[in-house]
Each structure stands twice: as structure tokens, then as C-alpha cells.
Scaffold this motif. Structure first.
Motif: not given
Lengths: 445, 189
Positions: A234, A211, B51
Motif C-alpha cells: 500500500n 487502496l 476498504f
């Protein structure tokens, strides 16, 4: 030092080579720099923008130049305070007292700095180079020169408009391995070459996607992103994983390809062959942040003279090492392991004797270490006033164009016809729109 | 669940959602030819809470866009554009951010208005500005000019930059590209 069959200097080379205006539509090479020249004591004042992996190599090189009295290192700059701290300490250990900056524009504001070495992630190369040129500084910029064709054009225009020397860090062109190969190929060691193939190992896969998360302590994410569209940080961008993003590093073809293609164009005497077709195929990763194809096959077809360049991941490995190139001629083939820098040339090329009337090839030959030599070549182009180092930005742009169009053909899933004179793709509107990527403000060209 | 009346599209979406990476990967990488009918379901997938699934939806939609961008695919391109414009009007921010860039690749003059509408959205205005900078239609320049007259002061230099890139001569709004702003706390050596 190798004995030449006929003496050749850089000035002689520029006078008689195909690089002068007319053959390649470059500005005349006899332009004197109106910008930074070495001071009265002959030293350039330099600064480093980007002091990560390759940036530290450049710093090490400049520390040696400083010991030799050829430069003074005034500043180091990085968007990551951790790297910046390491660079300050390395410089101090090497005898240089430097000012650290996070924002490269502070470096460019300084009138005392003559030249900058740019080793930031690839998506920054064009913007920082153009800005440095606009502030009158000579530039050494890492390869690939650019990540889009229009970026590269802007870099060339800026260098010419502001009369500065921009050297792209494809240092094989001043290295012995590539030089031996180049003079052998140009003088017929394998006869007429109709095909050059490259083999290279695959791009890695991001098999541990995570994530988004806040950037690590010390990293200025806004500055790291620079011209790229905004997105949250990220972990899989770090460290140095920009290499595996199409929008930045562009994968092996834009990383090593920028080296290999530069050497190949030199050997083939093909810097002027700016029009070609490109057809790419690739196997995309199925997951993860990194989107460069794992395997890839790209075929470039040049005309007049006709020859084919093939990029292969993995390609057809002919040599011994992880990547390299093969020149396939009428009378055999010649292997060049790696790119002609870090590995020695094929013994056949090293032992090759020029035939009567053969064409010698010039290279700057001041240092055995080819990283040092490439920078010496850059300094020489400034001192001598012609501002055309061995991998002048025009050459760097043309090489990067091969890489960028290879990726573009892959992304679009179709063959492209590149008109190098008009600098556009023939008959493909979407492809032409993708020759540029507008930058996030204020990090604009 | 992402529902499509078209069983082939529904099948595509379900395969992309398959937990077997081999199935899912093959599915999204085959999305290109599915065309306009796949746009809205894929756009919906782009907003998924997972995601990686959202990423696959995005990459699949880019394949649809680029398949439609083929020079010979005029009809397909118009159909995909229509669907992208529809998505632009009503989707989450992260989806619209990508779709405005997609329209910069294949959008016709009719895409300019919907793209320009994002210039007043604080979260999307910069992406919309960039996308319009690349859009070749004269209408894109008009839209940027119009936005310059009404935009908040902090956005005007960026809009001016776009207009200059498009060849418009402007008074005022000097570029801030060379103005340094970020300081380090690292001490000199």
C-alpha cells in the motif's frame, strides 16, 4: 575538552559502575571479543544494511571514518534499488567503492566484513541484529532496539553468546547535552528527582488512505516486509511511514521515546530499575492505515527508589522546542530540550559545578559531532575488548521495553505490572502472549 | 447490510457505517465492551468492499478481543472465543487471516484445532503457523508436529522453525534464515 575533577576512563568506569555483573546480571565486562577485531592496519571493514534516511547519515559518518583511516566501507544493502543506487553514488563521491546488495544475508555471508550498521525499518532490527551476531559481526543498530520484548531479549542473548559489541543508536548518551544534564541531575542540581515528564507533538494521521497497489519499481516488497505477516503493498507505507504503524515504528513513543527514555534512565541512574507499572491512554485515529494513537499519555511508576516517568503527546510543554523532558526535583526543575543530542543542554546544567565528593559521569569524547562520537564509542568498545558500548544492547532493550509496554498498555486498554526480573507481565495472559510476535518465515530470529 | 438480532449491536454496526467520520470513528472505538454478540457482525464488516469500512471492522473486533482478554473477563473471553472459532470456519480469507491471530491472543486449548485446520490452506498456513507458535497450549505443539508429517515439503522448514521455538528438538529441516535469495541489479560503485 571538559576537565574532569578526577580522571576517569572507560575501563575505570566499567570497573566501578553499576553496569558490572551483579548489579544488572550482565556478563562480566572483561570478555575479549573472539570475533572481528580491526585488521593489522587498525581498520574495521563495515557494511550498511538500510540506506534510507538515517542510513545515509551513518554512511556519511563512515565515509569520514574511512578518510581518517579507521574503517573501510565494503558494502551497502537495501531492499529498495533506488536507495541502493543513491548509496552507491554517495559512497563513490565520498571516496568509497562499495558492493551493493539487496539481500542483507549476502552481507552477512562475507567473512571479510567485521561490523554492520543496521538502519532498516524497526520491525527488522531484531532479526538482522541476531543474524549479524550469529555470523560474528559487531552491530550498530538504530533505535528502538526492538518492537517486542522477546525480540529484545533475543538480541541481548545473541550479542552475549557470540561475543560481539552491539551499540543501539540512542546517541544522546555520548552527546554533550545529555552528559551535562546527567552529571547535573545525578549530583543534585534540583535535589531528589521524583518525577520526569516528557512532552512531544502528536503522531500524524493518515487522512489520505488509498487502496492497495503494486509496489513501486525497485522495491522488493517481500524483503521490506520481512518478518511482518504478509499483506499487499500500500502506498501509505512509503516512504518511511513504517514509523506510524504499531507493528513497526510504534509511533513517537517508540521513535523519540527511545531517545528520551534512554537519556532519562541515564540521568536518573536507573538502568537497573527494570520493574515498573505502566498505564497508557490514547486517542486512536478514526481512519487510515496508520494506527498509532494521535495523542497519548503514559505513566510509568518505578519503586526503590520511587519515581514516576510520564510520556505525553502533547504532554505539558515546559521548554521551547517541539519535544523535551523535565526533571522535577525537590529544589526546582531542569529542562532538557529534545533528547540531549541535537540541542544544547540547559545553561544551568552546562555551568553546573560538581560538589565536593560529586559523582563524575563518563562518556566517550572523541568527536564534537555526536553521531560520529557514538560510533567512536562503539569502535572503542571493540578495540578495548569489553564489548560494552555506551548504549549496549541490554540498555537498548530495557529502554525499548518501556516504549513497547507503553504501547501494549494502550492496545489492551489496561494498566500492566511489569516484572523485569522474570521479564513478564504479572497476571495478564494476553499481555504476555503479546510480548512476542512470531516472524514470517524465513525472516525469523 | 449487516444484520443482528440485538438492536444494540445493529446500532453499533450502523454507526460504524455512518459516512460522518466523527460518528463512525466514535462507534468502532467503543466496540470493546459489546463482546461476543458483536463478533460475527464485525467479522462480516471486515469483508466489506469498502476498504476503510473493512479496516474499521477489523479494528473494532480487535477491541472486542482485547476487552475480553482482561484477566478478570473469563466468561466474556470464552464467549468471544466461541464466536471467533465460528468465524474461522466460514469467512473470507482476509477475515480468517486476522481471526487466527486474534485467537493466538486469547484462545484456549479449544481454539487449537480450528487454528490448525488452516495449516493446510495455502493462503493462510503461514499466519496459522505463527499464531500456533504463540499459542501457549501444549496442543499447539502437537498440532505443529502433526502438520510436519503431512505438510508439503516447501512448508516443512517453517513448521520445523515453530517447533524449535517451542523447545522441540528436531533432526533435519535446517533453518533457511541465513540463506540469501534476492539479487539486485544495481551495479557496484
Amino acid at each position: 575538552m571538559t576537565r574532569f575533577t578526577s580522571p576517569i576512563t572507560r575501563r575505570t568506569f566499567l570497573k566501578h559502575s553499576a553496569l558490572v555483573a551483579g548489579a544488572l546480571n550482565l556478563a562480566p565486562a572483561c570478555v575479549l571479543s573472539q570475533n572481528a577485531q580491526p585488521g593489522a592496519n587498525g581498520r574495521f571493514v563495515v557494511a550498511h544494511i538500510g540506506v534510507g534516511g538515517m542510513g545515509m547519515t551513518h554512511l556519511t559518518n563512515m565515509l569520514r571514518f574511512q578518510k581518517e583511516g579507521k574503517v573501510r566501507i565494503a558494502a551497502v544493502c537495501d531492499a529498495d534499488d533506488n536507495r541502493l543506487q543513491a548509496a552507491v553514488e554517495n559512497a563513490k563521491t565520498g571516496g568509497a567503492s562499495v558492493i551493493p546488495y539487496r539481500d542483507y544475508r549476502y552481507v552477512l555471508e562475507r567473512k571479510d566484513i567485521d561490523a554492520v550498521l543496521i538502519a532498516t525499518p524497526d520491525h527488522w532490527h531484531a532479526v538482522q541484529t541476531v543474524h549479524a551476531c550469529e555470523t560474528g559481526k559487531h552491530v550498530y543498530v538504530e533505535k528502538p532496539a526492538s518492537v517486542t520484548v522477546r525480540d529484545g531479549q533475543a538480541m541481548v542473548s545473541a550479542a552475549r553468546a557470540h561475543k560481539v559489541a552491539v551499540q543501539v543508536g540512542a546517541q544522546a548518551r555520548t552527546a554533550k547535552g545529555a552528559w551535562y544534564t546527567c552529571r547535573a541531575i545525578r549530583n543534585g542540581i534540583v535535589g531528589k528527582v521524583k518525577r520526569v515528564s516528557c512532552w512531544h507533538y502528536a503522531n500524524p494521521v493518515d487522512d489520505k488512505p488509498v487502496l492497495d497497489s503494486p509496489p513501486p519499481e525497485g522495491l522488493d516488497w517481500d524483503l521490506w516486509l520481512g518478518p511482518l505477516p504478509w499483506r499487499p503493498h500500500n502506498q501509505r507505507y512509503q516512504p518511511a511511514n513504517f514509523r506510524w504503524l504499531m507493528e513497526s515504528g510504534g509511533g513517537q513513543i517508540r521513535d523519540r521515546g527511545a531517545h528520551q527514555f534512554s537519556t532519562i534512565l541515564w540521568c536518573m541512574n536507573a538502568d537497573h530499575q527494570t520493574s515498573f507499572t505502566i498505564e497508557s491512554k490514547g486517542r486512536a485515529p478514526t481512519k487510515g492505515l496508520w494506527d498509532c494513537p494521535i495523542d497519548m499519555q503514559v505513566v510509568y511508576q518505578f519503586k526503590n527508589p520511587d519515581w514516576t516517568l510520564e510520556w505525553g503527546q502533547p504532554g505539558g510543554k515546559v521548554g521551547q522546542t517541539e519535544f523535551g523532558n523535565v526533571f522535577w526535583g525537590d529544589n526546582g526543575h531542569l529542562i532538557l530540550e529534545w533528547e540531549g543530542g541535537y540541542r544544547p543542554a540547559n545553561p544551568e546544567a552546562v555551568n553546573f559545578k560538581l560538589p565536593p565528593g560529586g559523582q563524575e559521569v563518563y562518556r566517550t569524547d572523541e568527536y564534537e559531532d555526536f553521531n560520529m562520537n557514538h560510533k567512536a564509542d562503539w569502535f572503542k568498545s571493540i578495540r578495548e575488548g569489553h564489548l560494552r558500548p555506551a548504549v549496549d544492547i541490554e540498555i537498548g532493550h530495557r529502554t525499548a521495553t518501556l516504549c513497547n509496554l507503553g504501547n501494549l498498555s494502550y492496545l489492551l486498554g489496561r494498566k500492566l505490572v511489569w516484572d523485569g526480573t522474570k521479564q513478564k507481565v504479572v497476571g495478564d495472559d494476553e499481555a504476555n502472549r503479546l510480548l512476542s510476535r512470531p516472524q514470517r518465515y524465513p525472516y525469523v530470529l | 447490510m449487516y444484520f443482528s438480532n440485538d438492536p444494540s449491536i445493529q446500532g453499533l454496526i450502523e454507526r460504524i457505517q455512518n459516512p460522518d467520520e466523527a460518528v463512525s470513528g466514535a462507534a468502532w472505538q467503543s466496540a470493546g465492551p459489546y463482546g461476543a454478540a458483536a463478533v460475527q457482525p464485525l467479522a462480516a464488516l471486515m469483508a466489506d468492499a469498502d476498504f476503510e469500512l473493512a479496516r474499521k471492522g477489523k479494528r473494532a473486533l480487535y477491541l472486542v478481543v482485547r476487552h475480553a482478554g482482561h484477566p478478570a473477563a473469563t466468561k466474556e473471553r470464552r464467549a468471544v472465543e466461541r464466536e471467533l472459532i465460528a468465524v474461522l470456519g466460514s469467512s473470507p480469507t482476509q477475515v480468517r487471516r486476522e481471526v487466527v491471530w486474534m485467537l493466538s491472543e486469547i484462545g484456549s486449548a479449544r481454539a487449537v484445532g480450528p487454528m490448525a485446520a488452516l495449516l493446510t490452506d495455502q493462503a493462510l498456513r503461514e499466519d496459522a503457523r505463527c499464531a500456533l507458535t504463540r499459542h501457549p497450549a501444549p496442543g499447539a505443539v502437537k498440532a505443529l508436529k502433526s502438520a510436519l508429517t503431512t505438510a508439503p515439503e516447501d512448508f516443512k522448514p517453517a513448521l520445523a522453525e515453530s517447533l524449535r521455538v517451542r523447545g522441540v528438538e528436531l533432526e533435519g529441516y535446517p533453518s533457511r534464515k541465513l540463506v540469501p535469495t534476492a539479487q539486485t541489479t544495481v551495479a557496484p560503485g
